[in-house]
Structures are given as C-alpha cells and as structure tokens.
Design a protein around this motif. Structure first.
Motif, PDB file in Angstrom:
ATOM      1  N   LYS B  11       0.845  -1.192   0.000  1.00 19.12           N
ATOM      2  CA  LYS B  11       0.000   0.000   0.000  1.00 19.12           C
ATOM      3  C   LYS B  11       0.875   1.234   0.000  1.00 19.12           C
ATOM      4  CE  LYS B  11      -3.697   2.528   0.488  1.00 19.12           C
ATOM      5  NZ  LYS B  11      -4.849   2.485  -0.426  1.00 19.12           N
ATOM      6  N   PRO B  55      -5.685  -2.469  -0.410  1.00 19.01           N
ATOM      7  CA  PRO B  55      -4.274  -2.522  -0.794  1.00 19.01           C
ATOM      8  C   PRO B  55      -4.105  -2.280  -2.291  1.00 19.01           C
ATOM      9  CG  PRO B  55      -5.125  -4.737  -0.481  1.00 19.01           C
ATOM     10  CD  PRO B  55      -6.230  -3.796  -0.101  1.00 19.01           C
ATOM     11  N   ASP B  56      -2.909  -1.776  -2.663  1.00 12.23           N
ATOM     12  CA  ASP B  56      -2.618  -1.593  -4.085  1.00 12.23           C
ATOM     13  C   ASP B  56      -2.338  -2.933  -4.740  1.00 12.23           C
ATOM     14  OD1 ASP B  56      -2.773   1.092  -3.519  1.00 12.23           O
ATOM     15  OD2 ASP B  56      -0.617   1.263  -3.128  1.00 12.23           O
TER      16      ASP B  56
END
Lengths: 307, 514
Positions: B11, B55-56
């Motif tokens: 993240k 989250p990315d």
C-alpha cells in the motif's frame, strides 16, 4: 353550575393543549435523531394553510387534514434536505423554514381567496360524542366535545413513545442523536434515519397547525399560530426530550392558557395583556429553572458526515 | 491452520510505502503480536485487514479462502472484528443497548412495531460476560464505565457480531495496570475458546505475556517473525529474544551523528518537580546552545510535558523557569514574550488556523508587538504580507499568494511555514515537537539544519520526537520518557539505540544495559 364551569376550563385546556402536543412530538422525534428543529412554527403554518385551502376546495375537512399532513411532510423534507443532506446550519435553516412558512402562507391567502389576511370560513372537523362515556356525570362533557384529532394526539404520543423507546427503530433513531459515529459503525444509516425523522416531524407539526384552522376556528389567518411552535418546542425541552413529561408540559401550558381566558372573562382585575402572556411566562420560568443542559441528546445540532 | 494469510500486501500513500510486500500468517486460535515503531505500517496493515482501506497489491485469505474486503461490513461478515483506540459506543445507552444496536433481525416494519427484547439480550450478555471473565453489568450505562470496562464492552460488541478474529490496536495505551491485567485475562480465555487475536503493541512486557508469536514491521516491511514459545518458560531465552526484537524494530543501522556538538551554556529552561496529567513530577534542564532530545513511545507523558511547558496545562506540581523568569503560573502569551517558541505536534489544532490565510497564520503570535503591530489597535496588513512572503521564500514553501487560505498548502508546506514562523521569533527556547512530521527527506534535513543553527546561535532546543533516528541525529543529550517518568538519560554521542529501545519499550534491562 360551578361544576360545569371548571369542566369547561378542562375542555378548553385540552383544546389549547392539543395543538402543542403534535408539534412537541414532532420536535421530539427530530431532536432525538440529532437534528434541532426550531422550524416547527413555520411547519404548523404550512399545515394550517394547506388544510384550510383543501377543505375549502373539496368541502371536506378530512381531505383538508390529509393535505395538511402531506404539506407538513414536504416542509419537513425541505428542512431535512437543508440540515441533513446539505449539512446547513440547523438554526439558520429552520429559521428560513419559519420565515418561508409565514411568508408563503400569508401571500397565498389573497391568491386563493382574493382577500387579505383571513380566509372565509370552512367546514370544521366536528366533535365526536363517545357513546356511554359522554353520559357520565361531570366528566361526560369532555367526551362530547373532542374531535378525532384530539384523541389522535394522545394516541400519537403513545405511538411515538413505543417506537422511540421500545423498538429497534427507536434505538437506532436515538443512537443517531446521541452518537452518530457509533450508530454509523453499528451499521445504522445515520443520514437516512435523520432524514426520515425530520420529515416525520413536519407532519406532526402540520397536524398541530391544521388543528388550529380546522378544529379551533374553522378558517385560516396569516400568522395564526402565534408562536405555538416555539411553545411546543419549549414544552418538549421542559419535558427533557421525553414523551410523557413533554405531553404533561403541553397540558400544563394548555391549562395556563385556558385559565387565562377564563380570568379575562371573569375579572377585570388583571390587565388582559399580562394574562395573555401567562403561558409564555410559564414556559420561560420552566425552562430557566428545571432543565439542565445534560438532558438534550448529545449530538443534537451537529451535522454528521463520515470522516 | 491459518486464520489469516496476507500475501504480498502493498500500500502506497503518495511517496510513502506504508506496506511493502507484506507476507503474514496468523495461526487460528493463537495470539499474534505485531510489533513496530510509529509509522512502521502496522495501522495501515490492520486497516487493510478490516476493510477500511484497500491494498494496491496483494491478497487476503481468511481460513484459507481468498476474500475481498471492500468495507468494514465485509470484514465483519468474514468474522473479523477490530477494537480501535477510539471507541464507538453510545455513551447514554446501556451495555446491552450498545450491543443490540443495529443487529436485530427483520425488516423496517418489524423494527418499527416489534418490541425489542432487551431482557433476553441482557441475559445473553451476562452469560458471555461470565464465560470469558468480562465482568460487565449488561444494564450499566456506558457513560458510568471506566475506560477499561468500555474497552471490554467494545470487545463484547465485536464478539456479539460474530467475530472470530479479533484485532486490538494498542489496547493498553489508555489503561491503568490493573485494567490491563483484566483485559489480558479476558483475552486469554477468548484464545482458549478458539478466538484468534492480533495484538498491535510496542510494549515488550505485554507482548511476551500474551503472544504466541510476533511479527516485526519496520518501514512497511516485515523484518522478522519469532515464536515466543521458548521465552515463556526460560528467562534467559526471553531476555535474548527481547533484545533481538528491539533491534529488529529499530533497525541496526546506526543513525547519523550530529556533525558538530553544541556548547552548552547557562540553563534556559529549568523545570523542577514538574508534573501534571500522565507526567509524574520530573526535573528537567535545557541549556543554551544545547538540543535536548526527548525519546519515547507515544502517550508516555510527552504531550503533557509539552503542554505544561507551553502553558496550556496547569501544573499539578513543580515550577518552570524560562530564561531566568518564573513562568509557572503564566499563560502562553507571557512565555512567548520571555522567548519561547513552539512547533506544535498537532498542526491542525495547535499551530495553524485552518480557515485563515497564509499571511494571517504567519502573523499568529506577532500581532501585539512591532513591527507588525504599530500601537495597540493597528495591525499592518502590508507588513504581515511582507513577513509571510519572506518566510515563504526563506523556507521554500510552495505557495500561491499569501492571501490564499493556509489549507491551500500541502501538509508538508504548512509545516514548513509553521517552523519558519517559530524560528522567526528568535527564541531563547524552542519546543520542537515532531518538527519534521509530514516532510520529505530534503525538507526534514533543512529543519534539522535550522534547529542546529538556532542552537549554535545560543538558544536551547527541546526536541520531542517519536522518531528515534531523528532524536539521535540532532540531539546533544537524550532523555527517554516511559510511563510518565524519565527512565534514562545519555549524551547523544554515546547513545546506544538498543539501550534506548529497551528504555522506550519498558523491557527489562539485559546484561548489555546493566
């Protein structure tokens, strides 16, 4: 004879209390959900006017009553849009509702009836004589002089109390007024709940207003509520945001008004202006002495937005 | 079996990698500790796990099944519950009402008409409370409960909505020791009953008391896992593990040393027996030409110390002498005139007025003295703007015009403006609290440089920071606050990060420290 006189005062007190009970209940619902509602006065005028206009147009006070409730819902929804959706300052928004209610209804009188200030008389809601009870000695007179809207006020109080304090819906609504953040985290849709509560409070206020026009005098007059919306708000605060104490406060104010009327007729000892002020003085005294700040819902007046 | 598996969770916030390819497995029915300094990424990781942020990259498995956590509601459905430091309870409601709120079955009509069964619910609460040792009266109003009890209500609330995996974010931060002991009793019983618990903490003793296994985060990465099983029985193994964990948390690399030592002169701040709130009576001296660093984990008395020195908190005991003047009973205004400057920890509440312009914010604290104020009633707008312009240029604040609202600046640029303003007072004593929070490396270096220059010019600096590296690289002398007391003091050039870490976390001293 003497007996009848006091019963007359009681009946008159009830007639004067009912238009306070409805808006007080409305204010209670709204404030318990966290939205301050000082717009009751304006919403009452909307109800009084809409009721008279539709009773005039249709010839039926019952249709007038329904229209008044619908008008109240609209006025309530307008306040809800301003205070809940747009998060406007609640005092300013409600004041706008009051000004709008007073101004629009007064402006519509000449448009609808072609006269200034006062509408022509319309059919009133008639009193309903309760079988048997009306034959009772002494108090029987009460049961022959009240309308459905009078009985409705007490039923409404019971319903509001039940929903607010005995059901899940009430628990949710009150949580929005105490801690919208906690309510939100428990999955309660805070904005929707508040919106509905404020809208409903409009209908309650309108019921009080239409009582004045379709039960008390049978016509509409500009600014005919004469501050009763504020008085109802005072009764609700005096009752510490609880249903039965608020109802009692309304009855007390109604009684003070009735006694004042009685005294005006019976005696010339007191100046009538002073007597007229009696219920308001009583309200002032009550608010100044009995109510602590702590009894208000903790989050009343505070708009909610997720951070 | 794994209750939770985080796989490659990443993240990024702006330039900062809050979580960087985090892999973490939490065994079902265990207590898993998550250790790390402030800003190591623990909170972000837990927010991801509770569906508060996405989250990315990476994925989350609960009980071996991949789940998508798009909101807290999703997490609750998956059986994950979280007790945050900030409680969300309706204070005027009873415990039972708080648990029942929003949880009753049925649609809107049923909710309006059916009587709420509070008595039945209260009975269930009592049963739960007895089974796990919560010791909570279901009819008590939350407003009458102490912090520890409220926290247990939060845990009850989480269990009530079906939590099997409970996340606790620094649960003992606000608790007195007996309350913490009660909490641990409850947590142990929950674990024995099969609940999985994730404990975020930086207090070493409680981690060793409670956890079966710990993971250490640093700079957004997992830097190690350790089983605490062996440490429970063997005292020396425990001490070794403690020292190891502290090193993992803080990092091995020696922080940069101050390029030039200061030359301490006369005292500019003398606090004797000063106490208030969480801060126990404390003696403290800052000399002219010296930077005194205050290290410690958040909430160990730093805030109180700063508030006492600024003059916004009344001292329970002791005296404060500022540059030779007794200022114990004075407010901030007098102290400013005696040469105090303050870079506040919480910029939003204590350093800038967010609705006002850049120029107005620059003038804060200068409004009653020349050159900005000429006489009592007149504040020169022109000079205010000129001062703001000068500060903006000198400190490389990226700003439009000085009449723009201060909120038009980024957080980092607001901080630069505040630092510049406080330096412009030419103070005798600078209270710098987290002065580089939100600044990038370059700007942080500039602030450190400015503090060193201020010191060299003969002022005293009290630097309070949660970032140990910052404290070590700038200070001349370091004290450590823990539990509201100064638990250690050392010259910065001899400072051993391991030892500081041990002081900060309240771990027992190892042989190395003794």
């Amino acid at each position: 004879m003497n007996d009848l006189l006091t019963m007359a005062v009681v009946v008159s007190a009830l007639h004067l209390a009912v238009p306070l009970i409805y808006p007080a209940l409305g204010g209670l619902i709204s404030e318990r959900s966290g939205v301050m509602n000082i717009g009751l006065e304006g919403m009452m005028l909307v109800g009084a006017f809409t009721g008279t206009a539709f009773a005039y147009a249709t010839g039926s006070p019952w249709l007038g009553l329904l229209a008044a409730l619908a008008g109240g819902l609209l006025a309530g929804a307008l306040l809800a849009v301003l205070c809940v959706t747009l998060r406007a300052d609640q005092v300013v928004a409600a004041t706008a509702i009051n000004l709008l209610g007073a101004g629009l209804t007064a402006a519509f009188v000449p448009i609808v009836w072609n006269v200034d200030g006062t509408s022509p008389p319309v059919h009133k809601l008639t009193a309903w004589t309760v079988p048997l009870l009306a034959d009772l000695p002494g108090i029987g007179v009460i049961f022959s002089s009240l309308t459905a809207l009078d009985y409705g006020a007490f039923l409404a109080a019971l319903a509001v109390w039940w929903v607010l304090f005995r059901t899940d819906a009430g628990l949710r609504l009150r949580a929005c007024g105490e801690s919208p953040e906690a309510a939100d985290s428990a999955g309660v849709p805070v904005l929707r709940t508040r919106f509905l509560a404020v809208t409903m409070s409009g209908a309650f206020a309108a019921a009080g207003g239409v009582y004045l026009s379709l039960v008390s005098i049978g016509l509409f007059q500009a600014s005919m509520t004469q501050g009763r919306g504020y008085l109802a708000l005072a009764a609700m605060i005096f009752g510490k945001w609880r249903v039965w104490p608020a109802l009692l406060a309304c009855l007390l104010f109604g009684l003070a008004d009735a006694v004042q009327l009685r005294l005006q007729i019976a005696s010339t000892l007191f100046p009538s202006e002073l007597l007229l002020a009696l219920p308001y003085l009583l309200a002032l005294l009550a608010l100044a002495t009995f109510v602590g700040r702590a009894s208000a819902p903790a989050a009343v007046g505070r708009p909610f937005a997720r951070t | 079996m794994a209750a939770i598996r985080l796989i490659g969770v990443t993240k990024t916030y702006g330039q900062v990698r809050a979580n960087d390819d985090v892999h973490l497995t939490v065994e079902a029915g265990s207590v898993h500790g998550l250790l790390g300094e402030n800003g190591a990424g623990k909170s972000t990781l837990m927010k991801i796990l509770f569906g508060m942020t996405r989250p990315d990259a990476g994925s989350v498995e609960v009980d071996g099944v991949p789940v998508r956590l798009r909101s807290s509601a999703d997490a609750v459905t998956a059986g994950i519950g979280m007790v945050q430091q900030h409680f969300s309870l309706v204070e005027s409601y009873t415990v039972t009402e708080n648990l029942v709120l929003g949880r009753s079955p049925g649609g809107p009509l049923r909710r309006l008409t059916h009587r709420l069964d509070l008595d039945g619910a209260a009975q269930q609460v009592t049963e739960m409370s007895d089974r796990f040792g919560f010791r909570i009266d279901p009819h008590a109003r939350v407003s009458t409960l102490a912090v520890g009890a409220r926290q247990r209500v939060e845990i009850l609330k989480a269990l009530w909505s079906g939590t099997r995996i409970l996340i606790l974010d620094e649960p003992t931060a606000a608790l007195a020791p007996p309350e913490a002991a009660e909490l641990f009793t409850v947590l142990r019983r929950l674990r024995d009953d099969g609940t999985t618990i994730i404990l975020i903490s930086h207090k070493m003793p409680e981690v060793f008391d409670l956890c079966d296994r710990v993971s250490v985060l640093r700079d957004g990465r997992v830097v190690g896992h350790r089983d605490l099983g062996p440490a429970h029985a063997d005292e020396s193994a425990r001490r070794r593990l403690e020292a190891e964990l502290v090193r993992l948390m803080i990092g091995r690399d020696q922080p940069e040393r101050p390029h030039r030592p200061g030359e301490p002169g006369e005292p500019v701040l003398v606090a004797r027996n000063l106490g208030g709130g969480r801060l126990h009576p404390t003696d403290l001296t800052v000399h002219a030409g010296e930077i005194l660093g205050v290290a410690g984990v958040e909430g160990n008395g730093q805030t109180e110390l700063v508030e006492l020195l600024v003059g916004v908190r009344r001292a329970d005991s002791g005296t404060i002498e500022l540059d030779g003047h007794d200022v114990t009973r004075t407010g901030p205004g007098v102290r400013l005139r005696h040469g105090l400057a303050h870079i506040a920890e919480d910029r939003h509440t204590a350093a800038v007025a967010e609705r006002m312009s850049i120029a107005a914010n620059t003038a804060l604290g200068f409004t009653d003295t020349p050159p900005l104020a000429r006489g009592r009633w007149w504040l020169s707008a022109k000079r205010t703007a000129r001062l703001a312009d000068a500060l903006i240029r000198r400190h490389a604040v990226r700003a439009g015009t000085t009449s723009d609202p201060v909120t038009s600046l980024s957080g980092g640029n607001q901080q630069k403006l505040v630092v510049g303003r406080e330096l412009a007072r030419a103070p005798r004593l600078m209270l710098a609290v987290q002065p580089t929070r939100g600044l990038d490396v370059g700007a942080a270096g500039a602030v450190h440089e400015a503090l060193l220059a201020l010191r060299d010019a003969g002022a005293g600096v009290l630097l309070v920071s949660l970032d140990l590296t910052e404290v070590m690289s700038v200070s001349d002398r370091i004290i450590v606050l823990s539990g509201g007391r100064i638990v250690g003091e050392t010259p910065a050039r001899d400072a051993d990060p391991d030892l500081l870490g041990i002081w900060m976390t309240g771990a027992r001293p190892t042989e190395a420290a003794a």
